[in-house]
Design a protein around this motif. Structure first.
Motif: not given
Length: 320
Positions: A210-231
């Motif tokens: 676990v790093l001290d660096t803040a995580a990059k924030e990705v919108s829920a819509k972008s995540i769903d577009q990337a992983v939510g519409t495949g099979y």
């Protein structure tokens, strides 16, 4: 007879619009007088069932106008029942030395909730069986670290084993959300190595920091577009639509299943079942199709049809 079933029996016996004596209740329910008194008190005080004792008639009865009332708290949906038992079993399976002290209050509250609503926790565990298929073991400490970083919005350095090529790679990722899929946990994260959203099987993480660096924030819509519409669990925008045809016999099962949120389906005149849905990566899809053997046929696209055909031919060759 379990407590839940017994409490329902009280309702049935007392809904006949007549007074039922204590002796008749004890005989019908096969309980002692002490148990009868405890049950009546629970029905009245905890479940708010309007039971009164009519001295003139010498028996118990439901108050007028309430003979058709349901037992509050005893009517759980299948989703609620599954959630309660799943949480209970998960708590039982955790390593005592790691999270036991932290989760003990939650476990006690869950037990109290189930007991209060007539669902004695021990009886629930005995009466409902949850079967895990394909569940892989995850080190509790690894899961706790991934979950903590996800909630605290911290980056992770992970060493992840790719089962496809057998190579372990070191990556820095920004965790976005945990996904429980087919009895296993995955991490949807922004991969700083690939500069894109990726899904990682947590059991395949051999080492992490676990790093001290803040995580990059990705919108829920972008995540769903990337992983939510495949099979299945694989990410990526849909590249093609699979069209499957199931035999009438297999259709009796498959017609009630959801393979993809965007699926389309219909029945043929002979009872065959057509199912269509988008996919990006066919690795998981091919396996799901092949498990139906001769009861399924891939109609489209040609590339998927060819891959499944080759899979069946290779399998058949092993039995020559």
């Amino acid at each position: 007879m379990s407590e839940v079933v017994r409490l329902y029996r009280y309702k049935s016996l007392l809904s006949a619009r007549r007074a039922v004596s204590a002796e008749e209740l004890m005989a019908s329910l096969e309980v002692s007088r002490a148990t009868l008194k405890r049950d009546i008190a629970k029905l009245r005080d905890q479940l708010h069932v309007p039971i009164t004792f009519n001295r003139d008639l010498g028996g118990y009865q439901m108050e007028a106008g309430h003979t058709d009332s349901e037992l509050p708290g005893l009517w759980f949906s299948q989703e609620e029942i599954l959630a309660l038992v799943t949480i209970q079993q998960l708590l039982e399976q955790l390593q005592p030395g790691l999270l036991g002290a932290k989760l003990r209050p939650l476990k006690d509250r869950l037990t109290q909730l189930m007991d209060k609503n007539g669902l004695a926790s021990q009886d629930m565990a005995r009466r409902i069986r949850i079967v895990h298929a394909g569940k892989r073991k995850v080190a509790a400490r690894s899961f706790e670290a991934v979950a903590a970083a996800t909630m605290a919005r911290k980056r992770l350095r992970i060493w992840h084993f790719n089962r496809q090529n057998g190579i372990t790679t070191e990556r820095e990722v920004s965790p976005q959300r945990l996904v429980h899929y087919r009895d296993n946990f995955y991490l949807d994260a922004w991969c700083h190595l690939r500069d894109d959203v990726r899904s990682f099987s947590i059991d395949a993480i051999s080492r992490l920091e676990v790093l001290d660096t803040a995580a990059k924030e990705v919108s829920a819509k972008s995540i769903d577009q990337a992983v939510g519409t495949g099979y299945g669990i694989f990410n990526g925008a849909p590249q093609a639509w699979a069209k499957l045809k199931f035999t009438p016999e297999r259709a009796r099962w498959v017609a009630g299943e959801t393979w993809h949120p965007m699926q389309e389906s219909s029945f043929e005149a002979d009872g065959s079942y057509l199912l269509s849905f988008p996919y990006s990566d066919d690795r998981e899809l091919v396996g799901d199709i092949m498990r139906f053997g001769a009861d399924v046929q891939v109609l489209a696209p040609p590339a998927l049809r060819t891959k499944v055909q080759r899979g069946f031919l290779a399998a058949a060759a092993k039995y020559v």
